[in-house]
Enzyme design. Structure first.
Site, mmCIF file in Angstrom:
data_model
loop_
_atom_site.group_PDB
_atom_site.id
_atom_site.type_symbol
_atom_site.label_atom_id
_atom_site.label_comp_id
_atom_site.label_asym_id
_atom_site.label_seq_id
_atom_site.Cartn_x
_atom_site.Cartn_y
_atom_site.Cartn_z
ATOM 1 C CB THR A 1 4.260 -7.570 1.258
ATOM 2 O OG1 THR A 1 3.007 -7.205 0.623
ATOM 3 C CG2 THR A 1 3.967 -8.886 1.763
ATOM 4 C CD GLU A 2 5.677 -3.604 -3.164
ATOM 5 O OE1 GLU A 2 6.398 -2.817 -3.669
ATOM 6 O OE2 GLU A 2 4.738 -4.146 -3.806
ATOM 7 C CG ASN A 3 3.782 1.929 4.024
ATOM 8 O OD1 ASN A 3 4.075 2.409 4.879
ATOM 9 N ND2 ASN A 3 2.873 2.499 3.029
ATOM 10 C CG HIS B 1 -1.890 1.313 1.208
ATOM 11 N ND1 HIS B 1 -2.837 1.625 0.475
ATOM 12 C CD2 HIS B 1 -1.664 2.449 2.070
ATOM 13 C CE1 HIS B 1 -3.305 2.553 0.646
ATOM 14 N NE2 HIS B 1 -2.601 3.074 1.824
#
Ligand SMILES: *[C@@H]1O[C@H](CO)[C@@H](O)[C@H](O)[C@H]1NC(C)=O
Ligand SMILES: *[C@@H]1O[C@H](CO)[C@@H](O)[C@H](O)[C@H]1NC(C)=O
Length: 584
Positions: free
Chosen positions: A411-413, A343
């Site tokens: 897993t992604e920010n 996100h």
């Protein structure tokens, strides 16, 4: 030489301070900050992917991926850059793990390059032992340093042969080839890997690879290509989950999930039913496209309705959205041990009736909505990336209610930067991490089952069609230098602090831990910090009465960093004078 260093140092710090003033939007509403710590065992990490960092694109028997071929075509990537050498991560395993140790990461997320392991993509043709050795040593070094590997199997680098022979994800045969590749990874690495992610952000693979053509393989099959690619990806994911479940789980006891990207969509007018529905549609066409089949067995109803209706209006006999048979539905449903969430940003959404002629064939037109941004939202880096922390909490709560409160790993920010002169003094990144991580903490208090967080990304790296023009790293990489040296940005210290205190402990908690702390190895930095803290204790007690959520972390950014900066400048200046005198 030394003199030059000192001058550079002073220069950077001056920039650091002046940047503070440029970015006064970073001043948050104090009352909205939530003090507290994360659940015990919460996993802190950072991430990367193979094509973005490894380099060594044609070394040691690696086959070509669609990204090697795509980036070598002129006009596809900013400045016609490629990932040929990128961070040279292939040669810097130990160096990069020492950066992770510096941060005290609990986990590191990376991806395995399919064509490095299987050059043509087809396992029966050839397995590249050198590729296996590379990932073996990476995994072993991580484990030796007590860093848990979280491994992505597909981070967009499809073997080129599969694209040429079969049309890549347009072709159902990818399901079996991908399953064989995944099975090889389980066989070779599964004794040491407990967290597997089948696909990273399949939305981008489908939409940017097969609809807009901005990403490899660069196809523009509008209105059909993305849906077909996604259909095969969902089937491939389910097949790999079943392979693990039946053949490996008993021995290896790991988990298999998928990592989905989702922007949050907020209705422009929360009193307008049409806007509310449009915003929901935005999220369903994004995250729900993949999550709903995986958790509930079929596409979101709103996608079936809208794409079906548009297809009929276009005179097509069947919907452009493929369908799952009932057998497939039950095979796909429930194939997710944990959900990876990527996100970055949020949009305001309003209803918009798109024309539905023959020529208006597109995923974007199918949604019947318009995306808007608030001009007051900060956008320090990438054009699409506005900092809207509250959207993160809403998205996480959406996942909780829609999919039965699954186990989540973020897993992604993270955030990029475009300002070249302030590259090491990334105070907007500090602010972004602080606000987003705080919203994640609020979501956990709301009952969302978040188990870990992955800062995106460890290093500056190849940013796909943006080349090297956008930098997401905690560590700065000097790409002009052949050795690709890494330098910590200011956010490294900040993230490290969040990790070591497991969140944002309030004043009382901090004092209690201070009293019980026996270690005397107090650095200059820390003692300075304590001094400042004692000085402001009286003020803080007063503030506590009015607002229990006082600003402990703010002190780090607003008092400690500037103080250290000022002192460093003073010291540097004294040092400079000393040097100049000696020369005289
Ligand atoms: C990249 O390639 C395109 C197409 O050949 C060319 O027009 C452009 O000038 C190139 N850009 C750079 C920075 O070399
Ligand atoms: C899939 O690949 C096979 C074998 O090359 C080919 O016959 C078929 O037409 C392909 N299907 C699509 C949709 O491209």
């Amino acid at each position: 030489m030394l003199l030059v260093c000192v001058v550079c140092h002073v220069f950077m710090l001056v920039l650091c301070l002046s940047a503070d003033e440029d970015f006064d939007w970073t001043k948050n509403e104090h009352s909205s900050f939530y003090y507290g710590t994360f659940p015990t065992g919460f996993s802190w990490g950072a991430g990367s992917s193979a094509y973005q960092t490894e380099g060594a694109w044609d070394k040691d028997g690696k086959g070509l991926s669609i990204w090697d071929v795509f980036s070598h075509k002129n006009g596809k990537i900013q400045q016609n850059e490629t990932g040929d050498s990128s961070c040279e991560g292939y040669y810097k395993v130990k160096d990069d793990i020492s950066l992770m140790k510096e941060l005290k990461l609990n986990h590191y997320r990376f991806s395995i390059s399919w064509p490095r392991l299987i050059p043509t993509g087809i396992k029966s043709e050839h397995i590249n032992e050198k590729g296996i050795q590379y990932y073996d040593q990476l995994i072993d070094h991580l484990l030796e340093n007590k860093i848990t590997p979280i491994v992505t199997l597909y981070h967009w680098d499809l073997p080129q042969v599969l694209q040429e022979k079969y049309g890549g994800w347009q072709n159902i045969s990818m399901v079996n080839y991908f399953n064989e590749f995944a099975n090889l990874c389980f066989e070779k690495f599964g004794n040491r890997i407990k967290y597997w992610i089948t696909f990273n952000n399949p939305w981008s693979v489908a939409v940017e690879g097969y609809e807009t053509g901005d990403h490899a393989p660069g196809l523009k099959l509008k209105g059909t290509g993305a849906y077909r690619a996604a259909h095969h990806i969902i089937k491939a994911h389910a097949k790999v989950w079943h392979t693990y479940d039946t053949q490996w789980r008993g021995k290896q006891k790991g988990l298999v999930g998928i990592s989905l990207l989702g922007d949050w969509g907020e209705p422009v007018d929360i009193n307008n039913q049409k806007d509310i529905e449009a915003a929901e549609r935005y999220v369903q066409f994004y995250l729900g496209w993949f999550a709903t089949p995986i958790f509930h067995g079929d596409y979101p109803q709103v996608m079936k309705d809208f794409i079906g209706r548009k297809s009929v209006q276009q005179g097509l006999g069947t919907s452009r959205l493929p369908t799952f048979s009932s057998q497939e539905k039950s095979y796909i449903k429930g194939t997710c041990d944990f959900l990876g969430i990527g996100h970055f940003t949020t949009r305001y959404i309003t209803q918009k009736n798109n024309p539905s002629g023959r020529s208006s064939n597109s995923y974007f037109i199918d949604r019947d909505l318009a995306e808007l941004v608030d001009p007051r939202w900060p956008d320090p880096g990438s054009e699409w990336l506005y900092s809207v922390p509250w959207g993160f909490r809403r998205l996480l709560n959406f996942v909780k209610t829609q999919y039965g409160n699954p186990m989540i790993y973020v897993t992604e920010n993270g955030v990029s930067e475009k300002m070249l002169c302030t590259e090491l003094c990334d105070d907007w990144r500090i602010q972004y991490y602080k606000d987003y991580i705080n919203e994640m903490l609020k979501a956990i208090k709301d009952g969302v089952n978040v188990k870990g967080y992955t800062a995106w990304s460890l290093l500056d790296k190849f940013e796909w069609d943006e080349g090297y023009s956008e930098r997401f790293g905690l560590y700065y990489v000097d790409f002009r230098n052949k050795n690709k040296p890494r330098y910590p940005k200011a956010s490294v210290q900040f993230y490290k602090r969040i990790i070591s205190s497991n969140g944002f402990p309030n004043q009382r908690e901090v004092r209690e831990t201070k009293q019980t702390t026996k270690t005397k190895s107090v650095s200059f930095f820390i003692s300075l910090f304590l001094l400042e803290e004692q000085r402001s204790t009286a003020a803080n007690i007063l503030r506590l009465i009015h607002d229990p959520l006082t600003s402990h972390m703010e002190m780090v950014t607003e008092i400690v960093v500037p103080t250290v900066c000022t002192l460093s400048i003073l010291l540097s200046a004294i040092f400079l004078m000393f040097l100049l005198r000696r020369r005289n």
